[in-house]
Design a protein around this motif. Sequence first.
Motif, mmCIF file in Angstrom:
data_model
loop_
_atom_site.group_PDB
_atom_site.id
_atom_site.type_symbol
_atom_site.label_atom_id
_atom_site.label_comp_id
_atom_site.label_asym_id
_atom_site.label_seq_id
_atom_site.Cartn_x
_atom_site.Cartn_y
_atom_site.Cartn_z
ATOM 1 N N VAL A 278 -9.862 14.387 7.458
ATOM 2 C CA VAL A 278 -10.713 14.561 6.287
ATOM 3 C C VAL A 278 -10.837 16.051 6.008
ATOM 4 C CG1 VAL A 278 -12.994 14.151 5.292
ATOM 5 C CG2 VAL A 278 -12.016 12.481 6.892
ATOM 6 N N SER A 279 -10.473 16.449 4.792
ATOM 7 C CA SER A 279 -10.717 17.828 4.355
ATOM 8 C C SER A 279 -11.647 17.756 3.149
ATOM 9 C CB SER A 279 -9.412 18.549 4.027
ATOM 10 O OG SER A 279 -8.754 17.915 2.967
ATOM 11 N N TYR A 280 -12.517 18.744 3.040
ATOM 12 C CA TYR A 280 -13.521 18.736 1.974
ATOM 13 C C TYR A 280 -14.065 20.140 1.782
ATOM 14 C CZ TYR A 280 -16.753 18.726 5.929
ATOM 15 O OH TYR A 280 -17.418 19.038 7.093
ATOM 16 N N VAL A 281 -14.837 20.303 0.714
ATOM 17 C CA VAL A 281 -15.539 21.558 0.454
ATOM 18 C C VAL A 281 -17.017 21.274 0.662
ATOM 19 C CG1 VAL A 281 -16.060 23.330 -1.256
ATOM 20 C CG2 VAL A 281 -13.760 22.341 -1.153
ATOM 21 N N ASP A 282 -17.651 22.040 1.569
ATOM 22 C CA ASP A 282 -19.058 21.808 1.875
ATOM 23 C C ASP A 282 -19.951 22.335 0.744
ATOM 24 O OD1 ASP A 282 -19.348 24.566 2.234
ATOM 25 O OD2 ASP A 282 -19.511 24.463 4.401
ATOM 26 N N PRO A 283 -21.258 22.078 0.793
ATOM 27 C CA PRO A 283 -22.161 22.507 -0.287
ATOM 28 C C PRO A 283 -22.179 24.014 -0.519
ATOM 29 C CG PRO A 283 -23.241 20.882 1.099
ATOM 30 C CD PRO A 283 -21.951 21.218 1.764
ATOM 31 N N ASP A 284 -21.800 24.813 0.493
ATOM 32 C CA ASP A 284 -21.767 26.268 0.343
ATOM 33 C C ASP A 284 -20.447 26.768 -0.230
ATOM 34 O OD1 ASP A 284 -24.325 26.448 1.437
ATOM 35 O OD2 ASP A 284 -23.524 26.535 3.483
ATOM 36 N N ASN B 44 -17.421 26.283 1.209
ATOM 37 C CA ASN B 44 -16.449 26.562 2.262
ATOM 38 C C ASN B 44 -15.553 25.350 2.516
ATOM 39 O OD1 ASN B 44 -17.663 29.110 2.789
ATOM 40 N ND2 ASN B 44 -19.261 28.062 3.960
ATOM 41 N N PRO B 45 -14.236 25.551 2.586
ATOM 42 C CA PRO B 45 -13.353 24.425 2.924
ATOM 43 C C PRO B 45 -13.515 24.050 4.397
ATOM 44 C CG PRO B 45 -12.074 26.428 2.554
ATOM 45 C CD PRO B 45 -13.505 26.765 2.282
ATOM 46 N N ARG B 46 -13.593 22.763 4.673
ATOM 47 C CA ARG B 46 -13.787 22.251 6.032
ATOM 48 C C ARG B 46 -12.790 21.132 6.311
ATOM 49 N NH1 ARG B 46 -17.191 25.808 8.495
ATOM 50 N NH2 ARG B 46 -18.993 26.194 7.192
ATOM 51 N N GLN B 47 -12.574 20.876 7.610
ATOM 52 C CA GLN B 47 -11.707 19.777 8.037
ATOM 53 C C GLN B 47 -12.334 19.082 9.228
ATOM 54 O OE1 GLN B 47 -7.762 21.166 8.831
ATOM 55 N NE2 GLN B 47 -7.367 21.713 6.712
ATOM 56 N N LYS B 48 -12.166 17.771 9.282
ATOM 57 C CA LYS B 48 -12.584 16.971 10.431
ATOM 58 C C LYS B 48 -11.468 15.979 10.722
ATOM 59 C CE LYS B 48 -17.578 17.029 9.690
ATOM 60 N NZ LYS B 48 -18.797 16.223 9.647
ATOM 61 N N ILE C 102 -12.934 15.888 -1.598
ATOM 62 C CA ILE C 102 -12.701 15.171 -0.350
ATOM 63 C C ILE C 102 -11.289 14.589 -0.371
ATOM 64 C CG2 ILE C 102 -13.443 13.239 1.097
ATOM 65 C CD1 ILE C 102 -16.254 13.637 -0.192
ATOM 66 N N GLU C 103 -10.522 14.859 0.681
ATOM 67 C CA GLU C 103 -9.174 14.306 0.819
ATOM 68 C C GLU C 103 -9.079 13.633 2.176
ATOM 69 O OE1 GLU C 103 -4.647 15.874 1.281
ATOM 70 O OE2 GLU C 103 -5.823 16.717 -0.370
ATOM 71 N N VAL C 104 -8.628 12.370 2.179
ATOM 72 C CA VAL C 104 -8.512 11.590 3.405
ATOM 73 C C VAL C 104 -7.057 11.201 3.593
ATOM 74 C CG1 VAL C 104 -9.315 9.548 4.666
ATOM 75 C CG2 VAL C 104 -10.830 10.665 3.016
ATOM 76 N N SER C 105 -6.526 11.456 4.786
ATOM 77 C CA SER C 105 -5.172 11.030 5.132
ATOM 78 C C SER C 105 -5.196 10.516 6.564
ATOM 79 C CB SER C 105 -4.165 12.170 4.967
ATOM 80 O OG SER C 105 -4.493 13.233 5.832
ATOM 81 N N ARG D 158 -2.572 9.450 0.771
ATOM 82 C CA ARG D 158 -3.678 10.397 0.626
ATOM 83 C C ARG D 158 -4.655 9.836 -0.401
ATOM 84 N NH1 ARG D 158 -2.192 14.324 3.598
ATOM 85 N NH2 ARG D 158 -0.205 15.355 3.583
ATOM 86 N N PHE D 159 -5.921 9.944 -0.084
ATOM 87 C CA PHE D 159 -6.972 9.518 -0.997
ATOM 88 C C PHE D 159 -7.777 10.756 -1.349
ATOM 89 C CE2 PHE D 159 -5.843 5.922 1.589
ATOM 90 C CZ PHE D 159 -5.764 4.886 0.677
ATOM 91 N N VAL D 160 -7.909 11.033 -2.651
ATOM 92 C CA VAL D 160 -8.577 12.248 -3.113
ATOM 93 C C VAL D 160 -9.760 11.858 -3.990
ATOM 94 C CG1 VAL D 160 -8.304 14.396 -4.386
ATOM 95 C CG2 VAL D 160 -6.411 13.525 -3.008
ATOM 96 N N TYR D 161 -10.906 12.453 -3.694
ATOM 97 C CA TYR D 161 -12.136 12.257 -4.466
ATOM 98 C C TYR D 161 -12.651 13.651 -4.809
ATOM 99 C CZ TYR D 161 -11.662 7.684 -2.337
ATOM 100 O OH TYR D 161 -11.174 6.473 -1.919
ATOM 101 N N THR D 162 -12.428 14.092 -6.060
ATOM 102 C CA THR D 162 -12.795 15.454 -6.440
ATOM 103 C C THR D 162 -14.305 15.640 -6.551
ATOM 104 O OG1 THR D 162 -12.426 14.898 -8.742
ATOM 105 C CG2 THR D 162 -10.620 15.973 -7.561
ATOM 106 N N SER D 163 -14.986 14.668 -7.125
ATOM 107 C CA SER D 163 -16.445 14.743 -7.225
ATOM 108 C C SER D 163 -16.997 13.337 -7.346
ATOM 109 C CB SER D 163 -16.872 15.574 -8.436
ATOM 110 O OG SER D 163 -16.424 14.963 -9.619
#
Length: 186
Positions: free
Chosen positions: A73-79, A81-85, A103-106, A139-144
Motif C-alpha cells: 500500500v502506498s499513499y499520501v498522508d494528511p501532511d 508525505n508519501p508513505r508505504q506499508k 492510495i495505491e494497492v498492489s 493495481r488498484f488506485v484511489y486518488t481521493s
Amino acid sequence: APSAAPTLSAAGSSRPPWRPTAAAPQRQPPQLQPPRASSRGSSHRSASSSATLPGMITLEMTCDMLCVRTMHVSYVDPDGNPRQKAKSGYHATVLLLPTCTDIEVSFSVVGGTSVHKVDRSQAQSPWVKDAAGQCIPERFVYTSNPPQHLQFFVRGTTLHSWVSDVDERQGSQSLLELVSRDFLCV
C-alpha cells in the motif's frame, strides 16, 4: 512344534510377552490452550474478526492457502508525505486515516511473482495482457474519497495468482455476508 518360551522380566518373573504385569497408566488428553496474540498478528483471521476503527480506511487482503502473499500500500498522508506499508500472510489488514489520498494497492507472492490482472467480468477470468502479450500486474488506485472498507480476495499459485473479487463498502455491512465471502475464497 516348538512352544513359545516365556520371557523373564527385569524382576525375574516369568510371563508371556503379550501380557503386561500391571494396568497401563491412562494418558491424559492434551489441554487445549487458546491461541496467543502475536505481535505480528494472526494470518488465519476472517474478515469478521479484523479490528477496524470507526472512520478509518480499512484495506484487507484475504487469500487462499496455496501460498503467502504481500499487500503493498502506498499513499499520501494528511501532511502530504508519501508513505508505504506492506503486510504479508494469508490475511492482512492495513488501516489508514480517512484523510489519506492517492492510495495505491498492489500484491505480490512471497517467493514468486506479482499478482496479475484478470478480467473479472468474464466467467473464466482470463489474464489481461499488454500489447506485447505480457501479463499486467494488478493495481488498484484511489486518488481521493476511497471506500471506507476495501477487501481483496486473492487466489492462485506462486507463479499464477490473481485478485478474484474486490469488495468495496462504505461502512460495515452484514456479518454473514463478510464471513461467507471469506469461505468462498478458501
